[in-house]
Structure formats: C-alpha cells, structure tokens
Motif scaffolding. Structure first.
Motif, PDB file in Angstrom:
ATOM      1  N   LEU A  74      -1.701  13.145  76.402  1.00 47.23           N
ATOM      2  CA  LEU A  74      -3.064  12.700  76.705  1.00 47.23           C
ATOM      3  C   LEU A  74      -3.120  11.360  77.428  1.00 47.23           C
ATOM      4  O   LEU A  74      -4.151  10.992  77.974  1.00 47.23           O
ATOM      5  CB  LEU A  74      -3.872  12.595  75.406  1.00 47.23           C
ATOM      6  N   TYR A  75      -2.014  10.618  77.392  1.00 47.48           N
ATOM      7  CA  TYR A  75      -1.966   9.290  78.014  1.00 47.48           C
ATOM      8  C   TYR A  75      -0.878   9.285  79.079  1.00 47.48           C
ATOM      9  O   TYR A  75       0.108   9.995  78.969  1.00 47.48           O
ATOM     10  CB  TYR A  75      -1.657   8.213  76.963  1.00 47.48           C
ATOM     11  N   ASP A  76      -1.061   8.400  80.069  1.00 44.10           N
ATOM     12  CA  ASP A  76      -0.108   8.332  81.178  1.00 44.10           C
ATOM     13  C   ASP A  76       1.073   7.420  80.836  1.00 44.10           C
ATOM     14  O   ASP A  76       2.130   7.878  80.445  1.00 44.10           O
ATOM     15  CB  ASP A  76      -0.828   7.869  82.446  1.00 44.10           C
ATOM     16  N   LYS A  77       0.915   6.128  80.982  1.00 43.85           N
ATOM     17  CA  LYS A  77       2.014   5.171  80.772  1.00 43.85           C
ATOM     18  C   LYS A  77       1.896   4.403  79.456  1.00 43.85           C
ATOM     19  O   LYS A  77       2.867   3.825  78.983  1.00 43.85           O
ATOM     20  CB  LYS A  77       2.061   4.150  81.916  1.00 43.85           C
ATOM     21  N   GLU A  78       0.675   4.331  78.902  1.00 44.48           N
ATOM     22  CA  GLU A  78       0.435   3.558  77.688  1.00 44.48           C
ATOM     23  C   GLU A  78      -0.536   4.287  76.769  1.00 44.48           C
ATOM     24  O   GLU A  78      -1.529   4.832  77.224  1.00 44.48           O
ATOM     25  CB  GLU A  78      -0.212   2.213  78.016  1.00 44.48           C
ATOM     26  N   PHE A  79      -0.246   4.231  75.495  1.00 46.50           N
ATOM     27  CA  PHE A  79      -1.195   4.627  74.467  1.00 46.50           C
ATOM     28  C   PHE A  79      -1.986   3.374  74.120  1.00 46.50           C
ATOM     29  O   PHE A  79      -1.407   2.320  73.855  1.00 46.50           O
ATOM     30  CB  PHE A  79      -0.448   5.141  73.229  1.00 46.50           C
ATOM     31  N   VAL A  80      -3.328   3.466  74.143  1.00 49.95           N
ATOM     32  CA  VAL A  80      -4.175   2.302  73.856  1.00 49.95           C
ATOM     33  C   VAL A  80      -5.267   2.712  72.881  1.00 49.95           C
ATOM     34  O   VAL A  80      -5.945   3.725  73.072  1.00 49.95           O
ATOM     35  CB  VAL A  80      -4.830   1.751  75.150  1.00 49.95           C
ATOM     36  N   ILE A  81      -5.413   1.894  71.837  1.00 47.76           N
ATOM     37  CA  ILE A  81      -6.477   2.134  70.859  1.00 47.76           C
ATOM     38  C   ILE A  81      -6.952   0.784  70.320  1.00 47.76           C
ATOM     39  O   ILE A  81      -6.176  -0.173  70.278  1.00 47.76           O
ATOM     40  CB  ILE A  81      -5.986   3.059  69.713  1.00 47.76           C
ATOM     41  N   THR A  82      -8.218   0.706  69.953  1.00 48.75           N
ATOM     42  CA  THR A  82      -8.760  -0.516  69.369  1.00 48.75           C
ATOM     43  C   THR A  82      -9.821  -0.159  68.330  1.00 48.75           C
ATOM     44  O   THR A  82     -10.267   0.981  68.247  1.00 48.75           O
ATOM     45  CB  THR A  82      -9.356  -1.455  70.449  1.00 48.75           C
ATOM     46  N   GLU A 103      -8.269  -5.803  67.741  1.00 48.44           N
ATOM     47  CA  GLU A 103      -7.393  -6.075  68.883  1.00 48.44           C
ATOM     48  C   GLU A 103      -6.906  -4.749  69.462  1.00 48.44           C
ATOM     49  O   GLU A 103      -6.904  -3.722  68.781  1.00 48.44           O
ATOM     50  CB  GLU A 103      -6.208  -6.935  68.452  1.00 48.44           C
ATOM     51  N   LYS A 104      -6.491  -4.795  70.725  1.00 48.21           N
ATOM     52  CA  LYS A 104      -5.966  -3.588  71.373  1.00 48.21           C
ATOM     53  C   LYS A 104      -4.509  -3.402  70.992  1.00 48.21           C
ATOM     54  O   LYS A 104      -3.710  -4.326  71.108  1.00 48.21           O
ATOM     55  CB  LYS A 104      -6.064  -3.683  72.895  1.00 48.21           C
ATOM     56  N   LEU A 105      -4.200  -2.210  70.544  1.00 46.96           N
ATOM     57  CA  LEU A 105      -2.813  -1.828  70.283  1.00 46.96           C
ATOM     58  C   LEU A 105      -2.350  -1.018  71.493  1.00 46.96           C
ATOM     59  O   LEU A 105      -2.999  -0.029  71.864  1.00 46.96           O
ATOM     60  CB  LEU A 105      -2.712  -0.974  69.021  1.00 46.96           C
ATOM     61  N   ILE A 106      -1.267  -1.460  72.103  1.00 50.13           N
ATOM     62  CA  ILE A 106      -0.724  -0.770  73.277  1.00 50.13           C
ATOM     63  C   ILE A 106       0.712  -0.371  72.966  1.00 50.13           C
ATOM     64  O   ILE A 106       1.519  -1.205  72.547  1.00 50.13           O
ATOM     65  CB  ILE A 106      -0.765  -1.671  74.522  1.00 50.13           C
ATOM     66  N   VAL A 107       1.012   0.911  73.170  1.00 52.60           N
ATOM     67  CA  VAL A 107       2.365   1.428  72.966  1.00 52.60           C
ATOM     68  C   VAL A 107       2.818   2.052  74.284  1.00 52.60           C
ATOM     69  O   VAL A 107       2.161   2.958  74.802  1.00 52.60           O
ATOM     70  CB  VAL A 107       2.408   2.493  71.843  1.00 52.60           C
ATOM     71  N   PRO A 108       3.948   1.586  74.834  1.00 51.43           N
ATOM     72  CA  PRO A 108       4.432   2.176  76.083  1.00 51.43           C
ATOM     73  C   PRO A 108       4.908   3.611  75.875  1.00 51.43           C
ATOM     74  O   PRO A 108       5.355   3.976  74.788  1.00 51.43           O
ATOM     75  CB  PRO A 108       5.597   1.263  76.480  1.00 51.43           C
ATOM     76  N   ILE A 109       4.792   4.394  76.942  1.00 48.39           N
ATOM     77  CA  ILE A 109       5.271   5.784  76.941  1.00 48.39           C
ATOM     78  C   ILE A 109       6.355   5.901  78.001  1.00 48.39           C
ATOM     79  O   ILE A 109       6.132   5.537  79.161  1.00 48.39           O
ATOM     80  CB  ILE A 109       4.132   6.774  77.239  1.00 48.39           C
TER      81      ILE A 109
END
Length: 189
Positions: A74-82, A103-109
């Motif tokens: 569902l995500y391209d380069k990063e998973f982002v959730i806040t 805060e924004k949590l960003i996880v690389p893919i």
C-alpha cells in the motif's frame, strides 16, 4: 543467573518464537529472532549484524507479519502514520526517546530479493537514510525490528504490527493514516 536460566537465549528464543507463531508472525520458514549472545548463522545473520553494528541493538526480530506485508503493498518508499496511541511504544534512535502519539512515525520500505542475505546492501542504505528508525519493511516479505534489549524489540514489534494493521484498515475506510487530524480540523492541508 545460570547459563540455562529462563532468559538465556537457548530458552528464550524458542519461547518467543512460540509466541510469534501464534501471532502469525513466523509461519512456515518465515521469520526469526536474534539476541546478541553468539550467533548461529542463518540467511538473516548479515541483516541482524547490520542492526547490531549500526544501531548497537541488543536483539533483532524478523517477522513475516501479514499486516507488514500488506503495508508494503500500500506504500511506496515509506510507511507513514500519525496520531495513533501505539506510536508511543516506538523508540527513535536519533531523538533518543520514545515518540509521542502525535508525531509522525516513518518506516522505510526496501525491495525484496530472491535471497534474504542479498538485502544487506539496501538495509544498510535504509539505516543510513533513516537514522532514527528501529524498523525496516521489506516489500512482499515482512519487517525487521531491533531494540536495545529483547524486551524492547518484542514490545516495539507488537506496536509496529498494531500500527501496520491500523493503517491497512484505515486505508480500507478511505482514511489517510499520515493525516494530522488537528490540521484537518483547522482547515490546513
């Protein structure tokens, strides 16, 4: 504590793998855990070693969580959730503290490879590009999560899995997991 105490890796790893199996994180040949205390080599070893060297991790957990895999679709380069309470269970290495829910949590893919050991180059690149992250998603594969201790790695893996599931469900409902609801209320984009 004796070498064969309850928290010795020889006893702890099978216990954790049993729990992870029942959560659906390590089915078939998928997943693994490593605790820094001597390593038996596996396909995951080069990847575990990166987290030990680059993040001074005490433990690394690798799951094939269905929620993590769906997020990579569902995500391209990063998973982002806040604005999710479980974000508070994630430690940011750069900030040297746990994140706040707002805060924004960003996880690389990173992209998967036919052989797991070949992920080392792209995993190393993700660690450099995202110095605060304690996890990396692998497309159509799963997630690697590390922490200072096995307890922290396990807790963060549980939080990440919850957040991955929440993001998938939010997207099904047409909601953007990365959207700040406070700015939406104030008419900001």
């Amino acid at each position: 504590m004796s070498e064969f105490g309850r928290e010795h890796p020889r006893n702890l790893i099978p216990e954790l793998c049993n729990q992870f199996y029942h959560l659906g994180w390590v089915t078939g040949t998928g997943g693994g855990i490593s605790i820094k205390d001597g390593l038996k080599k596996s396909q995951c070893t080069p990847l575990f070693m990166l987290a030990y060297r680059e993040r001074n991790a005490g433990a690394v957990i690798h799951t094939h969580s269905p929620h993590a895999v769906r997020c990579t679709l569902l995500y391209d380069k990063e998973f982002v959730i806040t604005h999710q309470e479980m974000i508070k269970g994630i430690k940011d290495a750069t900030l040297e503290r746990y994140l706040r829910y707002d805060e924004k949590l960003i996880v690389p893919i990173i992209e998967n490879t036919p052989f797991e050991k070949d992920l080392a180059g792209s995993l190393a690149g993700a660690l450099r590009a995202y110095p605060g992250t304690s996890a990396v998603l692998v497309r159509r594969h799963g997630v690697y999560v590390w922490g200072d201790t096995w307890q922290q790695a396990k807790t963060m893996t549980e939080c990440y899995d919850y957040l991955f599931e929440m993001a998938v469900e939010m997207k099904k409902l047409g909601l953007d997991p990365a959207l700040n609801p406070e700015s939406e209320k104030n008419g900001e984009k």
